[in-house]
Write a protein that holds these residues in place. Sequence first.
Motif, PDB file in Angstrom:
ATOM      1  N   CYS A  25       0.611  -1.396  -0.282  1.00  0.00           N
ATOM      2  CA  CYS A  25       0.371  -0.211   0.158  1.00  0.00           C
ATOM      3  C   CYS A  25       0.519   1.499  -0.274  1.00  0.00           C
ATOM      4  O   CYS A  25       0.250   2.302  -0.019  1.00  0.00           O
ATOM      5  N   GLU A  27       2.754   2.489   2.537  1.00  0.00           N
ATOM      6  CA  GLU A  27       2.475   3.062   3.351  1.00  0.00           C
ATOM      7  C   GLU A  27       3.998   3.776   4.066  1.00  0.00           C
ATOM      8  O   GLU A  27       4.923   3.330   3.817  1.00  0.00           O
ATOM      9  N   GLY A  79      -8.609  12.170   2.175  1.00  0.00           N
ATOM     10  CA  GLY A  79      -7.534  12.020   1.613  1.00  0.00           C
ATOM     11  C   GLY A  79      -7.970  11.959  -0.626  1.00  0.00           C
ATOM     12  O   GLY A  79      -8.734  12.550  -0.544  1.00  0.00           O
ATOM     13  N   THR A 209      -1.481  14.720  -1.097  1.00  0.00           N
ATOM     14  CA  THR A 209      -1.708  14.126   0.130  1.00  0.00           C
ATOM     15  C   THR A 209      -1.191  13.808   1.141  1.00  0.00           C
ATOM     16  O   THR A 209       0.156  14.352   0.965  1.00  0.00           O
ATOM     17  N   SER A 211      -1.043  11.097   3.100  1.00  0.00           N
ATOM     18  CA  SER A 211      -1.004   9.843   3.240  1.00  0.00           C
ATOM     19  C   SER A 211       0.328   9.079   3.612  1.00  0.00           C
ATOM     20  O   SER A 211       0.624   8.126   3.826  1.00  0.00           O
ATOM     21  N   LYS A 212       1.614   9.249   2.392  1.00  0.00           N
ATOM     22  CA  LYS A 212       2.892   8.672   1.821  1.00  0.00           C
ATOM     23  C   LYS A 212       3.680   9.537   2.710  1.00  0.00           C
ATOM     24  O   LYS A 212       4.165   9.284   3.186  1.00  0.00           O
ATOM     25  N   ALA A 217      -1.449   7.669   6.722  1.00  0.00           N
ATOM     26  CA  ALA A 217      -3.151   7.065   5.750  1.00  0.00           C
ATOM     27  C   ALA A 217      -4.058   6.860   6.376  1.00  0.00           C
ATOM     28  O   ALA A 217      -5.052   6.406   6.158  1.00  0.00           O
ATOM     29  N   SER A 218      -3.481   6.625   7.710  1.00  0.00           N
ATOM     30  CA  SER A 218      -5.173   6.768   8.498  1.00  0.00           C
ATOM     31  C   SER A 218      -5.906   7.046   8.702  1.00  0.00           C
ATOM     32  O   SER A 218      -6.921   6.847   9.054  1.00  0.00           O
ATOM     33  N   ARG A 220      -6.737   9.536   6.518  1.00  0.00           N
ATOM     34  CA  ARG A 220      -7.306   9.987   4.973  1.00  0.00           C
ATOM     35  C   ARG A 220      -7.491  11.613   4.879  1.00  0.00           C
ATOM     36  O   ARG A 220      -8.219  12.335   5.511  1.00  0.00           O
ATOM     37  N   ALA A 249      -7.828  14.442  11.476  1.00  0.00           N
ATOM     38  CA  ALA A 249      -6.603  14.507  10.367  1.00  0.00           C
ATOM     39  C   ALA A 249      -6.605  15.995   9.945  1.00  0.00           C
ATOM     40  O   ALA A 249      -5.824  16.080   9.800  1.00  0.00           O
TER      41      ALA A 249
END
Length: 705
Positions: A25, A27, A79, A209, A211-212, A217-218, A220, A249
């Motif tokens: 994924c 991550e 996200g 984003t 997330s990366k 990532a969790s 969003r 978030a």
Amino acid sequence: MSRPSTVPSLHREHERGDGMLRMHCNENPYGPPPGVIASVTKELEGRCATYPDSDATALRERLAEHLSVTADMVAVGNGADELVLLISLASAGPGETVVATETTFPGYVTSAAVAGATVRTVPLADNRVPAAGLAKALADDVRLVFVCNPHNPTGTLLAPDAVEEIISAAERVGATPVFDEAYMEFAGSGFDHAMDAVRAGRRLLVIRTFSKAWGLASLRAGYAVGPADLIAGIQDVRRALPFNMNRLAQQAALAALDSKDHIAEVRERTAGERERLCRGLARLGVGFVPSVTNFVMVKTPGDSARFASRLADEHGILVRDLTLFGHPGHIRVTVGTSEDTDRFCGALSKLLASPGSHAARGHGLGAARDKVAVPTLDAVAPEDLFNGYVGAHVVFALSRLGVWQRLSERPECTLDSLTAASGADPTGLMAMLRVTALLGYVELRPGDTPTVTLTSSGRDLVRLRGFFTWGVGGYRDVLGGLSGLALGTSVFEGDIDRDGAMVAVGSGEVGRELMLPVEEEVLTTVDFGTVADLGCGDATRLLRLCGGNVARRGTGIEINKAACGQASERVAEAGLADRIEIVHGDILGFTDRTFPGIDLVSSFLMMHDLFDATGDPVGVMRTLRRVFPDAKRFLIADTVAQEWEAHQGPLPVFSVGFELVHAFMDTPIMNRTTYENAFAGAGLRVERREPLGAPSTWLWLLSTE
């Protein structure tokens, strides 16, 4: 409108127990910046029962400051995925078109379909976003063009002039380019070309984003940046879900932005480990695409879904099978820690047939070292070896200049006519013709009007010129880079690749000169009204088989979408669209579809790829019988491994080169026994077996009766 396909399998299947290594994924293994978790925990403890700010005002203002834009140029979402959907809903609808590349993140097509728009796709070019292709696809009906940059799943990056080409083309037709830059932090700030265009007032959107690289990532959290009116459109759609981005978030993203050095540190650590992972892949002889992101697209030995499953089941490592992305035979591997890399490479080495090459599963020159005994033949003199190398390049050059074709049409040509027809410099052309005369292929007669005549050996050479196009034109870089490939400092399909166009041209020349007469003779003995051609390419064979018989119908099946488009155009131009159907798909992937009513199934020079895809030749043939339940005959042609143990006399043209390059391409070449055992295992009887022009190449006519 039919309901669009969904992609739940991308994420739901791998929430498995402890001990699974998550390399599927992309991550961030290093987590968020220091202080983020504490900040989120405090927010949770103090405001868990309180709705978040529906406009995310504080975060949008902080992002605007971070990006040097104004707050009305920033939208946030749950996200980057949600932002893709919101943009589609805000900017495209029925009767309008969205353009995207093929074989990429599937959310673009899915979101456009939800909005009711038509999707137009453009194939990648050498695993890269095709700027020129996207620009050409833009027309007045296009509202959006999605550009994944860096590209997922290949990991490649657009150059500044390519970004500008897309933006300018979109401006000309009034379309909005959307640059999905989810992985841009790994490439570095030096590639902010799209973001700079936003700051300059151009009409485009950029998605990024947390997330990366930010490691959230969790939670969003994603954001889009663009002109205020485009952002306002996104905000209008978003208000249907006013609390789309939760309080935690928003707080995490705010806290992360206070860590100014975090991204640079993650980028540096990721780049170092990515290089280490690629060195490990190279040592194992595994192909990959060089990446600027936190993942690498890796070529698998055989079927990628089966390979990914074995990594999970046998070694506890999760990777992404890229069949759904349109890259069958590849997996995407996240760049993790050094421990992750060591564990992955260790598992990979155990799954390969040998530490060096998947091709060792086959026969011939690329077989495992204890599998084939090669005799020592009479030596080729060093001067012949060297002069043959030079001569091969001259033969190829004269093919590209059209000299051989002209000499085959006229018994004697003047040097002036050859110069005029080829457009070549007369001095250089004469130098090459003198080499061919010294090698015995032409006779030169000097005088006021020098003439060139083919010798009998030259006439034989002309019939074989396709092998030189294939080898010198198609595999020049591979053969010249053998030492690097053997050392692992170079990787096939990475920094060394074949020239696919030249391979196709050479194969076509060989086919016309040597194979077609045999094929036509065998087919005179077969009565059929319907035919399917597997790997139909541009439909040349189907047009030949169906064009001269008004009662005959054909079906072409091709995995390459661009080739399908070309085939459909050629069929339409020939006026045969009512009798020939072109189907895009992987013949081994038709689990629910069959093609009843087909009398004859043909497959030319691709069966070794199908055998390699599953590692089960008998299973492949049984699959073909299931997919074509009414087929009476199969016409199969392929090149097999030479029986080197029994070989005597001079080496044949083609075989050594074919088996050598396939060893480094990691594609097993099977022997004739493997093919005929596969046929028998599927209940097929060999009715005829004919040599097919090229050395160790056979045409089998198989009967189901």
